[in-house]
Design a protein around this motif. Structure first.
Motif, short mmCIF file in Angstrom:
data_model
loop_
_atom_site.label_atom_id
_atom_site.label_comp_id
_atom_site.label_asym_id
_atom_site.label_seq_id
_atom_site.Cartn_x
_atom_site.Cartn_y
_atom_site.Cartn_z
N LYS A 48 0.83 -1.20 0.00
CA LYS A 48 0.00 0.00 0.00
C LYS A 48 0.87 1.25 0.00
O LYS A 48 0.51 2.27 -0.59
CB LYS A 48 -0.93 0.01 1.22
CG LYS A 48 -1.93 -1.11 1.22
CD LYS A 48 -2.85 -1.02 0.03
CE LYS A 48 -3.82 -2.19 -0.03
NZ LYS A 48 -3.17 -3.47 -0.30
N LEU A 49 2.01 1.20 0.68
CA LEU A 49 2.94 2.33 0.67
C LEU A 49 3.45 2.60 -0.74
O LEU A 49 3.52 3.75 -1.19
CB LEU A 49 4.12 2.09 1.62
CG LEU A 49 3.83 2.22 3.11
CD1 LEU A 49 4.99 1.66 3.92
CD2 LEU A 49 3.59 3.68 3.47
N ILE A 50 3.79 1.53 -1.44
CA ILE A 50 4.28 1.68 -2.81
C ILE A 50 3.17 2.19 -3.72
O ILE A 50 3.35 3.14 -4.49
CB ILE A 50 4.85 0.35 -3.33
CG1 ILE A 50 6.08 -0.05 -2.51
CG2 ILE A 50 5.22 0.46 -4.81
CD1 ILE A 50 6.61 -1.44 -2.84
N ARG B 184 -13.41 -3.43 4.35
CA ARG B 184 -14.08 -4.31 3.39
C ARG B 184 -13.95 -5.77 3.83
O ARG B 184 -14.90 -6.56 3.71
CB ARG B 184 -13.49 -4.13 1.99
CG ARG B 184 -13.87 -2.81 1.33
CD ARG B 184 -13.08 -2.61 0.04
NE ARG B 184 -13.39 -3.63 -0.93
CZ ARG B 184 -14.36 -3.53 -1.84
NH1 ARG B 184 -15.12 -2.45 -1.89
NH2 ARG B 184 -14.57 -4.50 -2.70
N HIS B 185 -12.78 -6.13 4.35
CA HIS B 185 -12.53 -7.50 4.80
C HIS B 185 -13.47 -7.87 5.95
O HIS B 185 -14.05 -8.96 5.98
CB HIS B 185 -11.08 -7.64 5.23
CG HIS B 185 -10.75 -8.98 5.84
ND1 HIS B 185 -10.56 -10.11 5.08
CD2 HIS B 185 -10.60 -9.36 7.13
CE1 HIS B 185 -10.31 -11.14 5.88
NE2 HIS B 185 -10.32 -10.71 7.13
N HIS B 186 -13.64 -6.97 6.91
CA HIS B 186 -14.44 -7.27 8.09
C HIS B 186 -15.94 -7.08 7.84
O HIS B 186 -16.76 -7.59 8.62
CB HIS B 186 -13.99 -6.39 9.26
CG HIS B 186 -12.68 -6.81 9.85
ND1 HIS B 186 -12.55 -7.85 10.74
CD2 HIS B 186 -11.42 -6.35 9.65
CE1 HIS B 186 -11.28 -8.01 11.08
NE2 HIS B 186 -10.58 -7.11 10.43
N LEU C 174 -5.84 3.27 1.59
CA LEU C 174 -6.02 2.00 0.89
C LEU C 174 -6.05 0.82 1.85
O LEU C 174 -6.88 -0.08 1.73
CB LEU C 174 -4.89 1.82 -0.13
CG LEU C 174 -4.89 2.79 -1.31
CD1 LEU C 174 -3.66 2.57 -2.18
CD2 LEU C 174 -6.15 2.63 -2.15
N ALA C 175 -5.15 0.83 2.85
CA ALA C 175 -5.11 -0.27 3.81
C ALA C 175 -6.38 -0.27 4.66
O ALA C 175 -6.94 -1.33 4.96
CB ALA C 175 -3.87 -0.14 4.70
N ALA C 176 -6.84 0.91 5.07
CA ALA C 176 -8.06 1.00 5.88
C ALA C 176 -9.26 0.52 5.07
O ALA C 176 -10.15 -0.17 5.60
CB ALA C 176 -8.27 2.43 6.36
#
Length: 229
Positions: free
Chosen positions: A11-13, A91-93, A84-86
């Motif tokens: 996500k950093l990249i 979405r996953h949960h 993006l990570a959040a």
């Protein structure tokens, strides 16, 4: 999406690439938006986005259009990575057994990611606006969603602009700012810079989504981690 592993390095990249491309492409428009929104009655220097950019180039040179860009370029990587990570996390949960998310759950995931982003980016936004608006103060002495929230963005820009020109209003808070804008400048003032904002948000969102779905960060990490023959 539900079983997709959340990789912060990736996500950093992805965030860094999307942010650098996006900021470079649309920052002049964002600068024009800030300066148009900060204009009050009796202190109008610019009549439109193009007029603002032309006068900025004449008075401050080409790189004047990128005043404050260094702040965004420095902090855009962690900001995009968090967003993006959040988004992946929520979405996953919110997903059920890998099923496609409903529209409501998609919106909830986006709201959660946006909240995390705002918490991180507010200090950066304040500094960016100060730098963008410095030229205006000195001279004086994607798209539907962007337009819909533009009134709040106008108030935010006014509140975050710490320097005031002669005869410009000061504000004690969000509601006080909104009331004074409505009273002194009329309802149309809340749409100042809306066109610029739409032009900024649409390509930024598109670039971020393309980089994200192409998985550039994941691909690069995979190449770096692949065993050497």
């Amino acid at each position: 999406m539900a079983d997709k592993q959340i990789s912060l390095p990736a996500k950093l990249i992805n965030g860094g690439i999307a942010g650098l491309i996006g900021v470079t492409c649309v920052f002049p428009i964002d600068l024009a938006k800030t300066r148009l929104q900060n204009q009050q009655n009796g202190q109008r220097m610019y009549t439109s986005m193009s007029d603002c950019l032309i006068k900025t180039i004449r008075s401050e040179g080409y790189f004047g259009m990128y005043r404050g860009a260094a702040v965004n370029l420095t902090l855009v990587t962690p900001e995009k990575a968090i967003k993006l990570a959040a988004n992946d996390f929520f979405r996953h949960h919110l997903s059920k057994d890998g099923q496609k998310l409903t529209l409501l759950r998609e919106m909830l995931a986006g709201c959660g990611a946006g909240t995390c982003q705002v918490i991180v980016t507010t200090p950066m936004e304040m500094l960016k606006i100060q730098l963008q608006d410095a030229g205006r103060i000195g001279c004086v002495a994607g798209s539907t969603a962007a337009v819909a929230v533009n009134p709040c963005d106008v108030v935010k820009t006014r509140l975050q602009s710490l320097q005031r020109g002669v005869n410009e209003d000061t504000y004690s808070g969000f509601l006080d700012c909104a009331r004074k804008i409505l009273r002194n400048e009329g309802p149309s003032a809340f749409l100042k810079g809306a066109y610029c904002r739409a032009l900024v948000i649409a390509p930024l969102f598109g670039i971020a989504q393309v980089v994200y779905f192409l998985g550039i960060g994941e691909t690069l990490l995979g190449l770096l981690q692949s065993p050497q023959p």
